[in-house]
Design a protein around this motif. Structure first.
Motif, mmCIF file in Angstrom:
data_model
loop_
_atom_site.group_PDB
_atom_site.id
_atom_site.type_symbol
_atom_site.label_atom_id
_atom_site.label_comp_id
_atom_site.label_asym_id
_atom_site.label_seq_id
_atom_site.Cartn_x
_atom_site.Cartn_y
_atom_site.Cartn_z
ATOM 1 N N THR A 75 0.835 -1.197 0.000
ATOM 2 C CA THR A 75 0.000 0.000 0.000
ATOM 3 C C THR A 75 0.874 1.252 0.000
ATOM 4 O OG1 THR A 75 -1.637 1.307 1.184
ATOM 5 C CG2 THR A 75 -0.242 -0.105 2.536
ATOM 6 N N ALA A 76 0.427 2.239 -0.743
ATOM 7 C CA ALA A 76 1.177 3.493 -0.807
ATOM 8 C C ALA A 76 0.745 4.452 0.301
ATOM 9 C CB ALA A 76 0.979 4.139 -2.169
ATOM 10 N N PRO A 80 5.567 7.977 2.296
ATOM 11 C CA PRO A 80 5.875 9.188 1.530
ATOM 12 C C PRO A 80 6.819 8.932 0.363
ATOM 13 C CG PRO A 80 6.902 9.239 3.706
ATOM 14 C CD PRO A 80 6.010 8.051 3.680
ATOM 15 N N ALA A 81 7.582 7.816 0.423
ATOM 16 C CA ALA A 81 8.548 7.550 -0.647
ATOM 17 C C ALA A 81 7.874 7.196 -1.968
ATOM 18 C CB ALA A 81 9.513 6.441 -0.235
ATOM 19 N N ASN A 86 -1.873 10.547 -0.006
ATOM 20 C CA ASN A 86 -2.542 9.533 0.816
ATOM 21 C C ASN A 86 -4.028 9.424 0.512
ATOM 22 O OD1 ASN A 86 -0.442 8.463 2.226
ATOM 23 N ND2 ASN A 86 -0.605 9.902 3.932
ATOM 24 N N MET A 87 -4.662 10.585 0.306
ATOM 25 C CA MET A 87 -6.116 10.564 0.115
ATOM 26 C C MET A 87 -6.508 9.776 -1.121
ATOM 27 S SD MET A 87 -7.859 14.123 1.128
ATOM 28 C CE MET A 87 -9.448 13.818 0.415
#
Lengths: 170, 104
Positions: A75-76, A80-81, A86-87
């Motif tokens: 999951t991303a 942050p990389a 995020n949304m």
């Protein structure tokens, strides 16, 4: 008359037993991106003739649990990389998409899928161990785990096993 | 890269002793290279070595162990038996090729 003699070629040393070097890797995470570092290092160490043990604990159990090992996710969100908001990455279907992308990338650079990787590691002489506490916590037994796992061992057993080893925690 | 002697023959090698010129190698030389690292070359060894040579010619890179297994069809276990402890590097040395650079 003088004749120049060519020096004999050097011979690589290949210190075969690697001076008794021993490596223990603790895999404590079960996401696809966190499974690979431990497996790649273990495989590299084995290729160098180093005695190698992997101890799977907590979320790392997913790597050796039959039901989940072929289906680890990436999951991303909160990473942050990946440079993704995020949304957006939290929307339905995004984890599947990110997982698919990562698997494709790994395959593209010829990195095997997790089950095949474990097969490779054990063929090369690597040892796989499962954590007793995690097994109890998740109500899993030997029958639920990848059949090349050598045993379900306690933290004390692992400390004993890793005497004199270099330890990597992932 | 220097010129040095292996089995009474002049070949180009790097500082560790790996051959650097693909065409300076032949199967006779392989026997000496293998003996240098304590391996008595058998047909089983040669099969793997020939795969390495052929694959290198095709791709320009020394195949990794996984490639030897996946593409060449040599089981990982067998390679560890034939070329103990450091199969990838030992095979490359005997085959007169550079060390593999891949991670897996």
């Amino acid at each position: 008359m003088t004749q120049t003699m060519t020096a004999p070629a050097p011979v690589p040393t290949f210190e075969t037993e690697s001076g008794g070097r021993k490596l223990c890797i603790i895999c404590s995470k079960g996401s696809l991106d966190m499974a690979y570092p431990g497996l790649i290092l273990a495989n590299a160490a084995l290729g160098e003739g180093i005695e190698t043990h992997i101890f799977f604990t907590f979320w790392g159990f997913d790597i050796i649990t039959k039901k989940t090992m072929a289906d680890l996710k990436f999951t991303a969100v909160g990473n942050p990389a990946t440079h993704m908001p995020n949304m957006v990455m939290g929307l339905p279907g995004m984890t599947a998409l990110a997982t698919h992308m990562m698997k494709k990338q790994m395959d593209g650079i010829d990195v095997p899928a997790v089950p095949e990787f474990l097969e490779l590691i054990t063929d090369a002489g690597g040892h796989l161990w499962a954590c007793r506490l995690s097994a109890d916590m998740m109500h899993l037994g030997a029958a639920d785990l990848y059949d090349r796992v050598e045993g379900i061992i306690s933290a004390t057993d692992f400390i004993e096993l890793s005497a004199g080893a270099q330890i990597i925690f992932v | 890269m220097t010129v040095a002697a292996v089995a009474g023959r002049e070949v180009h090698v790097d500082e560790e002793g790996f051959l650097t010129q693909y065409d300076e190698w032949d199967e006779e030389l392989a026997k000496t290279l293998a003996a240098n690292i304590g391996i008595e070359l058998t047909e089983a060894h040669m099969k793997a070595v020939r795969f390495l040579r052929a694959d290198f010619k095709q791709t320009g890179e020394t195949p990794t162990l996984r490639r030897c297994t996946n593409v060449g069809g040599f089981p990982t276990k067998d390679l560890f038996q034939l070329f103990p402890a450091k199969p990838a590097k030992k095979m490359a040395y005997v085959a007169g090729l550079p060390k593999p650079v891949g991670c897996v």
